[in-house]
Scaffold this motif. Sequence first.
Motif, PDB file in Angstrom:
ATOM      1  N   GLU A  64       2.127   6.799  -6.645  1.00  0.00           N
ATOM      2  CA  GLU A  64       1.191   7.795  -7.019  1.00  0.00           C
ATOM      3  C   GLU A  64       1.701   9.164  -6.889  1.00  0.00           C
ATOM      4  O   GLU A  64       1.477  10.012  -7.752  1.00  0.00           O
ATOM      5  CB  GLU A  64      -0.326   7.427  -6.258  1.00  0.00           C
ATOM      6  CG  GLU A  64      -1.044   6.224  -6.774  1.00  0.00           C
ATOM      7  CD  GLU A  64      -1.637   6.410  -8.241  1.00  0.00           C
ATOM      8  OE1 GLU A  64      -1.959   7.489  -8.574  1.00  0.00           O
ATOM      9  OE2 GLU A  64      -1.612   5.628  -8.954  1.00  0.00           O
ATOM     10  N   LYS A  65       2.368   9.309  -5.670  1.00  0.00           N
ATOM     11  CA  LYS A  65       2.747  10.680  -5.428  1.00  0.00           C
ATOM     12  C   LYS A  65       3.921  11.047  -6.314  1.00  0.00           C
ATOM     13  O   LYS A  65       3.986  12.182  -6.589  1.00  0.00           O
ATOM     14  CB  LYS A  65       3.331  10.540  -3.722  1.00  0.00           C
ATOM     15  CG  LYS A  65       3.806  11.873  -3.086  1.00  0.00           C
ATOM     16  CD  LYS A  65       4.355  11.624  -1.820  1.00  0.00           C
ATOM     17  CE  LYS A  65       4.732  13.211  -1.125  1.00  0.00           C
ATOM     18  NZ  LYS A  65       5.845  13.781  -2.024  1.00  0.00           N
TER      19      LYS A  65
ATOM     20  N   LYS B  60       0.851  -1.293   0.036  1.00  0.00           N
ATOM     21  CA  LYS B  60       0.063  -0.020  -0.128  1.00  0.00           C
ATOM     22  C   LYS B  60       0.819   1.084   0.022  1.00  0.00           C
ATOM     23  O   LYS B  60       0.499   2.087  -0.632  1.00  0.00           O
ATOM     24  CB  LYS B  60      -1.063   0.021   1.541  1.00  0.00           C
ATOM     25  CG  LYS B  60      -1.731   1.141   1.100  1.00  0.00           C
ATOM     26  CD  LYS B  60      -2.836   0.993   2.614  1.00  0.00           C
ATOM     27  CE  LYS B  60      -3.877   2.234   2.348  1.00  0.00           C
ATOM     28  NZ  LYS B  60      -4.739   2.120   3.444  1.00  0.00           N
ATOM     29  N   LYS B  61       1.890   1.176   0.868  1.00  0.00           N
ATOM     30  CA  LYS B  61       2.857   2.516   0.703  1.00  0.00           C
ATOM     31  C   LYS B  61       3.462   2.487  -0.368  1.00  0.00           C
ATOM     32  O   LYS B  61       3.635   3.806  -0.884  1.00  0.00           O
ATOM     33  CB  LYS B  61       3.928   2.283   1.862  1.00  0.00           C
ATOM     34  CG  LYS B  61       3.118   2.360   3.216  1.00  0.00           C
ATOM     35  CD  LYS B  61       4.135   2.163   4.458  1.00  0.00           C
ATOM     36  CE  LYS B  61       3.872   2.177   5.839  1.00  0.00           C
ATOM     37  NZ  LYS B  61       4.631   2.008   6.757  1.00  0.00           N
TER      38      LYS B  61
ATOM     39  N   GLU C 100       2.333   1.753  -3.315  1.00  0.00           N
ATOM     40  CA  GLU C 100       1.464   2.210  -4.273  1.00  0.00           C
ATOM     41  C   GLU C 100       1.175   3.800  -4.150  1.00  0.00           C
ATOM     42  O   GLU C 100       1.118   4.546  -5.089  1.00  0.00           O
ATOM     43  CB  GLU C 100       0.007   1.378  -4.309  1.00  0.00           C
ATOM     44  CG  GLU C 100       0.013   0.142  -4.703  1.00  0.00           C
ATOM     45  CD  GLU C 100      -1.206  -0.654  -4.565  1.00  0.00           C
ATOM     46  OE1 GLU C 100      -2.296  -0.071  -3.859  1.00  0.00           O
ATOM     47  OE2 GLU C 100      -1.386  -1.841  -4.923  1.00  0.00           O
ATOM     48  N   GLU C 101       1.105   4.004  -2.864  1.00  0.00           N
ATOM     49  CA  GLU C 101       0.961   5.634  -2.450  1.00  0.00           C
ATOM     50  C   GLU C 101       2.121   6.416  -2.985  1.00  0.00           C
ATOM     51  O   GLU C 101       2.085   7.156  -3.628  1.00  0.00           O
ATOM     52  CB  GLU C 101       0.662   5.680  -0.872  1.00  0.00           C
ATOM     53  CG  GLU C 101      -0.507   5.147  -0.656  1.00  0.00           C
ATOM     54  CD  GLU C 101      -0.728   5.160   0.943  1.00  0.00           C
ATOM     55  OE1 GLU C 101       0.400   5.587   1.631  1.00  0.00           O
ATOM     56  OE2 GLU C 101      -1.791   4.887   1.415  1.00  0.00           O
ATOM     57  N   LYS C 102       3.652   5.890  -2.755  1.00  0.00           N
ATOM     58  CA  LYS C 102       4.516   6.462  -3.228  1.00  0.00           C
ATOM     59  C   LYS C 102       4.713   6.780  -4.579  1.00  0.00           C
ATOM     60  O   LYS C 102       5.043   7.616  -5.235  1.00  0.00           O
ATOM     61  CB  LYS C 102       5.792   5.698  -2.592  1.00  0.00           C
ATOM     62  CG  LYS C 102       7.134   6.314  -2.903  1.00  0.00           C
ATOM     63  CD  LYS C 102       8.316   5.583  -2.395  1.00  0.00           C
ATOM     64  CE  LYS C 102       9.581   6.472  -2.489  1.00  0.00           C
ATOM     65  NZ  LYS C 102      10.034   6.600  -4.112  1.00  0.00           N
TER      66      LYS C 102
END
Length: 318
Positions: free
Chosen positions: A138-139, A131-132, A134-136
């Motif tokens: 996206e960021k 999840k982290k 994926e968030e990274k």
Amino acid sequence: MNAGKKLLATLFTTVIFIICLGSTVYATELDLTEIQPVQEVVTEGTDHAIEDIQEAEKQRIKGQAAEETLFAVKEGQMSDSSDLTKEAALDGQSQVFSIKPKEEEINDGENTKEKSIDKEKTADEKKDEDKKNEEKIEKDKKDEADKKENKKEEKEEKKEKKEKKEKPSYSKEDLRLLAGLIYSEAGNQPYNGMLAVANIVINRAKSSVFAHADTIREVIYDKKWCVQFTVTIKDKKSGKSILDKALECYDTGKFTGSNKGTKKESMQRAIKAAKAALEGENNIGGYLCFRADNKYAASIKKKYDYKMIGNHIFYRTK
């Protein structure tokens, strides 16, 4: 007499017994053949004394044998006790061994449980990590898009600044005066000749030589040393200069006299050249002066660098 012999024999026997004990030789090991010399020594004793001695020796031997038997029995009991102890120890060990598998089973169960918990934790941690990530991602994508957008905006801003810098701002009055001067001074010249005249005016506005004249109007109507542009001199009869008449044509769009169409086209070229010069187009470099190419231009050609465009000569940079 007999009592003395008995006493002597008893004493002798006792001495022999003590000697045997001191040499760690058991009496049971004594052979009757070893006793016979003693009996022979006591030759003076009677048969009865000898029998007494023999009887005493037998009793002693029996007592010794009884003691040995008792000792053997005790040793046997101790051996039995030792065997029992060993058996008990073995039973204890077997019980311990029987307990150990149970403990091992319990430990295995706990280990299995711990492994299961560890697997669950690992799975949860992996989910969190994914999840982290994926968030990274996206960021990072968003940051990259923002960077591109910022770069695009910066590029556009730089372009606008560059255009503003390259295209100096000017007023409608500047365009009007410059176009009227070009029409008056070079109305019969090609477009490049008109552009060259326009740049003479702009170069003077920027030059330190003409520091007293900073604007288009000031340069055109400059009279510090002398009249710079003769088209600004007013006619005594009409009270108007050639530039004044050209400005009237610019303002009204009407032309008098013959060849009205040619005059109109000439004004359009003058306006175009004025705009181009005001926006930064230059075809003469830093030249500050010009005049008609006639007999008076010969001395200029000898004294200065110059450039010929149409019927005009452009010269002097300082």
